[in-house]
Design an enzyme around this catalytic site. Sequence first.
Site, PDB file in Angstrom:
ATOM      1  N   TYR A 119       1.179  -1.288  -0.018  1.00 47.08           N
ATOM      2  CA  TYR A 119      -0.038   0.233   0.155  1.00 47.08           C
ATOM      3  C   TYR A 119       0.772   1.505   0.081  1.00 47.08           C
ATOM      4  O   TYR A 119       1.952   1.182   0.798  1.00 47.08           O
ATOM      5  CB  TYR A 119      -0.833   0.234   1.440  1.00 47.08           C
ATOM      6  N   GLU A 207      -3.265   8.099  -4.208  1.00 44.27           N
ATOM      7  CA  GLU A 207      -2.970   6.077  -3.331  1.00 44.27           C
ATOM      8  C   GLU A 207      -2.708   5.729  -4.407  1.00 44.27           C
ATOM      9  O   GLU A 207      -4.202   4.966  -5.638  1.00 44.27           O
ATOM     10  CB  GLU A 207      -4.665   6.574  -2.768  1.00 44.27           C
TER      11      GLU A 207
END
Length: 399
Positions: A119, A207
């Site tokens: 992530y 993101e």
Amino acid sequence: MSVIKIVRISLMNLHEYQSRNLLKDYSIVFPMGDIGESPEEIYNISKSYDGRVVVKAQIHSGGRGKAGGVKLCNSPEEAKEFAKGILGKNIITSQTDSDGVIVEKLLVTELTDIDREFYLSITIDPDFEGPVLIISSEGGMDIEKVAEETPEKIIKLPFDPIIGAKPYELRKIIRSLDLPKEANNEFIKMINNLYLAFLATDSTLIEINPLVLDKKNNLIPLDCKINIDDDSFFRQKSIFELRDKNQENPIETRAKDFDLAYVKLDQGNVGCLVNGAGLAMATMDVTTKSGCFPANFLDVGGSTDKEKIKEAFRILVSDKNVEFLLINLFAGIARADLIAEGVVEAAKETSFDLPIIVSMRGTNSERGFSILKNSDLDIHIAENLGNAAEVLSVLNKRK
Ligand code: GDP
Ligand code: MN
């Protein structure tokens, strides 16, 4: 005390395919892909990639994988079937409301063989009062669970406003991910590029989840989500042209057009008309204390006028769950009498006959109260916010 932390809500979201395009200019390379809007197009694109593809619903929401919006396919036929079943339909994810959002476009990309999923994001963090890098070795679809259950697996690093990410700190973090050697530098390069993109595009969030390591130790971003700061409209015109209103809640869009901040909440029967974020939070607390719950809240901002109040009123009462309207305003630059006139006119126009609880202070408030009292509306004047909660509680029990 309100426990709700105010984080600026960005309304300018980009689709994944738009985010990918934007990041191309910053040397972030995604797997090859194309956009299609019909099963035939999806078939043809998939065929051009030899059939082993990922087909992804383009919606303003994450959590698509879990909601059936991402499909790994082994043939163009399979991709086409998936497209047939999903195009034109609404998807409900953990991040959308119960209506979901419509799928009008699909992104088809080459399939990547995943070894590990990370992530990676940059966002504005209120605690650090600036951009922070967030990295986790446990990327993929369960990142929310990781954040909740094993927060130590999520690393945060604030960017220095002058020099960006400090190289030695970055290296330390990257080392802790235990990557193959050749991927380390790639990772650092990607972070630096993302940070440049973050600054240049006035993003509030970029993101990449997942950022994967494939079987050949290549570092490949597989998904991307970008939100842009609404206040950067004046200098990010080309990005704002990418806005997709079909993905937005129509009432929120209407509010935005009037420069009003409207938030629909999932339950509750009290429409809240307020000015200022702090007052909004206090109003929500008081509403909850009364035993009711806010159905929504609408912040008309500091310097409001009659037309804005009228539109705010129309928007609030268009919500079918609203049984009471709580107006909590501090008239500073705005004048309470004009606000009152706006409320009365809009109520008449919308034939609104439900109870309105009003707590209003500041400029011309006495004149405002008399306008409200002399109207045909079911007005309940509250001396202060605490009193408003009591009135609300009594009315709610009586209904
Ligand atoms: P999200 O659920 O909305 O975040 O959508 P993503 O684009 O992140 O896709 C969801 C999941 O699908 C990812 O976490 C991956 O596990 C999987 N996925 C996406 N693209 C690929 C791919 O190219 N290969 C493989 N094996 N899995 C993929
Ligand atoms: Mn994702």
